[in-house]
Design a protein around this motif. Sequence first.
Motif, PDB file in Angstrom:
ATOM      1  N   TRP A  18       0.865  -1.172   0.000  1.00  0.00           N
ATOM      2  CA  TRP A  18       0.000   0.000   0.000  1.00  0.00           C
ATOM      3  C   TRP A  18       0.902   1.222   0.000  1.00  0.00           C
ATOM      4  CZ3 TRP A  18      -4.617   1.774  -0.904  1.00  0.00           C
ATOM      5  CH2 TRP A  18      -5.025   2.985  -0.360  1.00  0.00           C
ATOM      6  N   ASP A  19       0.803   2.045  -1.046  1.00  0.00           N
ATOM      7  CA  ASP A  19       1.595   3.252  -1.159  1.00  0.00           C
ATOM      8  C   ASP A  19       0.722   4.416  -0.698  1.00  0.00           C
ATOM      9  OD1 ASP A  19       2.813   5.637  -2.067  1.00  0.00           O
ATOM     10  OD2 ASP A  19       3.973   4.484  -3.519  1.00  0.00           O
ATOM     11  N   LEU A  20       0.994   4.922   0.494  1.00  0.00           N
ATOM     12  CA  LEU A  20       0.164   5.975   1.064  1.00  0.00           C
ATOM     13  C   LEU A  20       0.223   7.260   0.257  1.00  0.00           C
ATOM     14  CD1 LEU A  20       1.013   5.386   4.821  1.00  0.00           C
ATOM     15  CD2 LEU A  20      -1.048   4.703   3.600  1.00  0.00           C
ATOM     16  N   ASP A  21       1.380   7.539  -0.388  1.00  0.00           N
ATOM     17  CA  ASP A  21       1.504   8.762  -1.182  1.00  0.00           C
ATOM     18  C   ASP A  21       0.645   8.709  -2.442  1.00  0.00           C
ATOM     19  OD1 ASP A  21       3.309   9.892   0.614  1.00  0.00           O
ATOM     20  OD2 ASP A  21       5.004   8.907  -0.371  1.00  0.00           O
ATOM     21  N   LEU A  22       0.521   7.535  -3.040  1.00  0.00           N
ATOM     22  CA  LEU A  22      -0.246   7.393  -4.277  1.00  0.00           C
ATOM     23  C   LEU A  22      -1.644   6.840  -4.049  1.00  0.00           C
ATOM     24  CD1 LEU A  22       2.525   5.883  -6.564  1.00  0.00           C
ATOM     25  CD2 LEU A  22       1.742   8.253  -6.462  1.00  0.00           C
ATOM     26  N   CYS A  23      -1.927   6.385  -2.839  1.00  0.00           N
ATOM     27  CA  CYS A  23      -3.218   5.759  -2.505  1.00  0.00           C
ATOM     28  C   CYS A  23      -3.537   4.628  -3.470  1.00  0.00           C
ATOM     29  CB  CYS A  23      -4.337   6.794  -2.504  1.00  0.00           C
ATOM     30  SG  CYS A  23      -4.172   7.983  -1.180  1.00  0.00           S
ATOM     31  N   GLU A  24      -2.594   3.711  -3.623  1.00  0.00           N
ATOM     32  CA  GLU A  24      -2.832   2.556  -4.481  1.00  0.00           C
ATOM     33  C   GLU A  24      -2.225   1.305  -3.870  1.00  0.00           C
ATOM     34  OE1 GLU A  24       0.799   2.750  -7.741  1.00  0.00           O
ATOM     35  OE2 GLU A  24      -1.084   3.737  -8.213  1.00  0.00           O
ATOM     36  N   ILE A  25      -2.803   0.176  -4.234  1.00  0.00           N
ATOM     37  CA  ILE A  25      -2.283  -1.115  -3.805  1.00  0.00           C
ATOM     38  C   ILE A  25      -1.558  -1.706  -5.001  1.00  0.00           C
ATOM     39  CG2 ILE A  25      -2.869  -3.422  -2.989  1.00  0.00           C
ATOM     40  CD1 ILE A  25      -5.431  -2.197  -1.820  1.00  0.00           C
ATOM     41  N   ARG A  26      -0.308  -2.097  -4.806  1.00  0.00           N
ATOM     42  CA  ARG A  26       0.509  -2.653  -5.885  1.00  0.00           C
ATOM     43  C   ARG A  26       0.834  -4.106  -5.612  1.00  0.00           C
ATOM     44  NH1 ARG A  26       5.194   1.738  -5.849  1.00  0.00           N
ATOM     45  NH2 ARG A  26       3.876   3.573  -5.987  1.00  0.00           N
ATOM     46  N   ALA A  27       0.696  -4.922  -6.640  1.00  0.00           N
ATOM     47  CA  ALA A  27       1.105  -6.320  -6.539  1.00  0.00           C
ATOM     48  C   ALA A  27       2.604  -6.407  -6.756  1.00  0.00           C
ATOM     49  CB  ALA A  27       0.374  -7.151  -7.580  1.00  0.00           C
ATOM     50  N   SER A  28       3.210  -7.441  -6.232  1.00  0.00           N
ATOM     51  CA  SER A  28       4.639  -7.648  -6.464  1.00  0.00           C
ATOM     52  C   SER A  28       4.873  -7.934  -7.943  1.00  0.00           C
ATOM     53  CB  SER A  28       5.156  -8.805  -5.611  1.00  0.00           C
ATOM     54  OG  SER A  28       4.583 -10.011  -6.051  1.00  0.00           O
ATOM     55  N   GLY A  29       6.086  -7.736  -8.395  1.00  0.00           N
ATOM     56  CA  GLY A  29       6.416  -7.888  -9.808  1.00  0.00           C
ATOM     57  C   GLY A  29       6.128  -9.252 -10.402  1.00  0.00           C
ATOM     58  N   MET A  30       6.218 -10.290  -9.621  1.00  0.00           N
ATOM     59  CA  MET A  30       6.014 -11.643 -10.143  1.00  0.00           C
ATOM     60  C   MET A  30       4.595 -12.157  -9.900  1.00  0.00           C
ATOM     61  SD  MET A  30       8.836 -12.011 -11.586  1.00  0.00           S
ATOM     62  CE  MET A  30       8.693 -13.677 -12.162  1.00  0.00           C
ATOM     63  N   ALA A  31       3.774 -11.378  -9.203  1.00  0.00           N
ATOM     64  CA  ALA A  31       2.405 -11.820  -8.891  1.00  0.00           C
ATOM     65  C   ALA A  31       1.561 -11.911 -10.155  1.00  0.00           C
ATOM     66  CB  ALA A  31       1.761 -10.866  -7.906  1.00  0.00           C
ATOM     67  N   THR A  32       0.635 -12.842 -10.162  1.00  0.00           N
ATOM     68  CA  THR A  32      -0.319 -12.980 -11.253  1.00  0.00           C
ATOM     69  C   THR A  32      -1.699 -12.664 -10.706  1.00  0.00           C
ATOM     70  OG1 THR A  32       1.016 -14.706 -12.275  1.00  0.00           O
ATOM     71  CG2 THR A  32      -1.275 -14.561 -12.973  1.00  0.00           C
ATOM     72  N   SER A  33      -2.416 -11.821 -11.423  1.00  0.00           N
ATOM     73  CA  SER A  33      -3.767 -11.466 -11.010  1.00  0.00           C
ATOM     74  C   SER A  33      -4.728 -12.606 -11.307  1.00  0.00           C
ATOM     75  CB  SER A  33      -4.225 -10.218 -11.773  1.00  0.00           C
ATOM     76  OG  SER A  33      -5.601 -10.010 -11.602  1.00  0.00           O
ATOM     77  N   PRO A  34      -5.760 -12.803 -10.479  1.00  0.00           N
ATOM     78  CA  PRO A  34      -6.801 -13.781 -10.815  1.00  0.00           C
ATOM     79  C   PRO A  34      -7.441 -13.485 -12.173  1.00  0.00           C
ATOM     80  CG  PRO A  34      -7.049 -13.076  -8.540  1.00  0.00           C
ATOM     81  CD  PRO A  34      -5.993 -12.209  -9.157  1.00  0.00           C
ATOM     82  N   VAL A  35      -7.478 -12.220 -12.557  1.00  0.00           N
ATOM     83  CA  VAL A  35      -8.013 -11.832 -13.868  1.00  0.00           C
ATOM     84  C   VAL A  35      -7.218 -12.516 -14.980  1.00  0.00           C
ATOM     85  CG1 VAL A  35      -8.314  -9.862 -15.441  1.00  0.00           C
ATOM     86  CG2 VAL A  35      -8.860  -9.622 -13.012  1.00  0.00           C
ATOM     87  N   GLU A  36      -5.912 -12.688 -14.757  1.00  0.00           N
ATOM     88  CA  GLU A  36      -5.037 -13.267 -15.785  1.00  0.00           C
ATOM     89  C   GLU A  36      -5.132 -14.786 -15.862  1.00  0.00           C
ATOM     90  OE1 GLU A  36      -1.379 -10.218 -16.018  1.00  0.00           O
ATOM     91  OE2 GLU A  36      -1.653 -11.156 -14.048  1.00  0.00           O
ATOM     92  N   HIS A  37      -5.824 -15.409 -14.944  1.00  0.00           N
ATOM     93  CA  HIS A  37      -5.986 -16.868 -14.988  1.00  0.00           C
ATOM     94  C   HIS A  37      -7.054 -17.294 -15.978  1.00  0.00           C
ATOM     95  CE1 HIS A  37      -3.236 -17.829 -11.758  1.00  0.00           C
ATOM     96  NE2 HIS A  37      -3.750 -16.830 -11.068  1.00  0.00           N
ATOM     97  N   ALA A  38      -7.859 -16.354 -16.461  1.00  0.00           N
ATOM     98  CA  ALA A  38      -8.964 -16.682 -17.363  1.00  0.00           C
ATOM     99  C   ALA A  38      -8.736 -16.064 -18.750  1.00  0.00           C
ATOM    100  CB  ALA A  38     -10.281 -16.185 -16.774  1.00  0.00           C
ATOM    101  N   LEU A  39      -7.522 -16.188 -19.290  1.00  0.00           N
ATOM    102  CA  LEU A  39      -7.225 -15.593 -20.587  1.00  0.00           C
ATOM    103  C   LEU A  39      -8.015 -16.275 -21.691  1.00  0.00           C
ATOM    104  CD1 LEU A  39      -3.370 -15.101 -20.285  1.00  0.00           C
ATOM    105  CD2 LEU A  39      -5.197 -13.465 -19.807  1.00  0.00           C
ATOM    106  N   VAL A  40      -8.458 -15.472 -22.654  1.00  0.00           N
ATOM    107  CA  VAL A  40      -9.235 -15.981 -23.776  1.00  0.00           C
ATOM    108  C   VAL A  40      -8.639 -15.463 -25.083  1.00  0.00           C
ATOM    109  CG1 VAL A  40     -11.361 -16.157 -22.418  1.00  0.00           C
ATOM    110  CG2 VAL A  40     -10.890 -14.069 -23.679  1.00  0.00           C
ATOM    111  N   ASP A  41      -9.041 -16.070 -26.202  1.00  0.00           N
ATOM    112  CA  ASP A  41      -8.584 -15.594 -27.508  1.00  0.00           C
ATOM    113  C   ASP A  41      -8.931 -14.122 -27.649  1.00  0.00           C
ATOM    114  OD1 ASP A  41      -7.554 -18.020 -28.278  1.00  0.00           O
ATOM    115  OD2 ASP A  41      -9.351 -18.631 -29.370  1.00  0.00           O
ATOM    116  N   GLY A  42      -8.001 -13.351 -28.173  1.00  0.00           N
ATOM    117  CA  GLY A  42      -8.209 -11.924 -28.360  1.00  0.00           C
ATOM    118  C   GLY A  42      -7.639 -11.072 -27.250  1.00  0.00           C
TER     119      GLY A  42
END
Length: 128
Positions: A18-42
């Motif tokens: 959590w970066d308090l200056d930017l008010c954002e949550i950042r994943a580590s560089g090697m993390a994979t988002s659950p969104v990326e587990h459902a890749l589809v054509d296109g």
Amino acid sequence: MTLWPALSDGRRTAWFWWDLDLCEIRASGMATSPVEHALVDGDAVRVHPGGVPPDQVPTYRGYEPGQQPRVQVRVGGRWHDGRVWHTIRYRDGRHAVQVKMTFLEGDDWPVVYWRTYWWNPRAIRVMR
């Protein structure tokens, strides 16, 4: 600050910064988002570390803060907002973009990921 958020079912799936200056949550560089587990054509195709031969030394064009082009990138069959930080050109003529992406995860937590995608105007669209 480091966060280990619980989902509504009580599971904890990843650590985030959590970066308090930017008010954002950042994943580590090697993390994979659950969104990326459902890749589809296109969907946009990632350039993975080590996925480019060493003889393809790229040239980078960077953008100053506040000047990064806004884009939408298709991942998991849906469009996600991002900002281009670098355009990349490889010696063989291929292009890629480094994008700061935001995926909604778990119970709609916005999480920031840094990704590099092969340029494809059908999967990456520049917003005006």
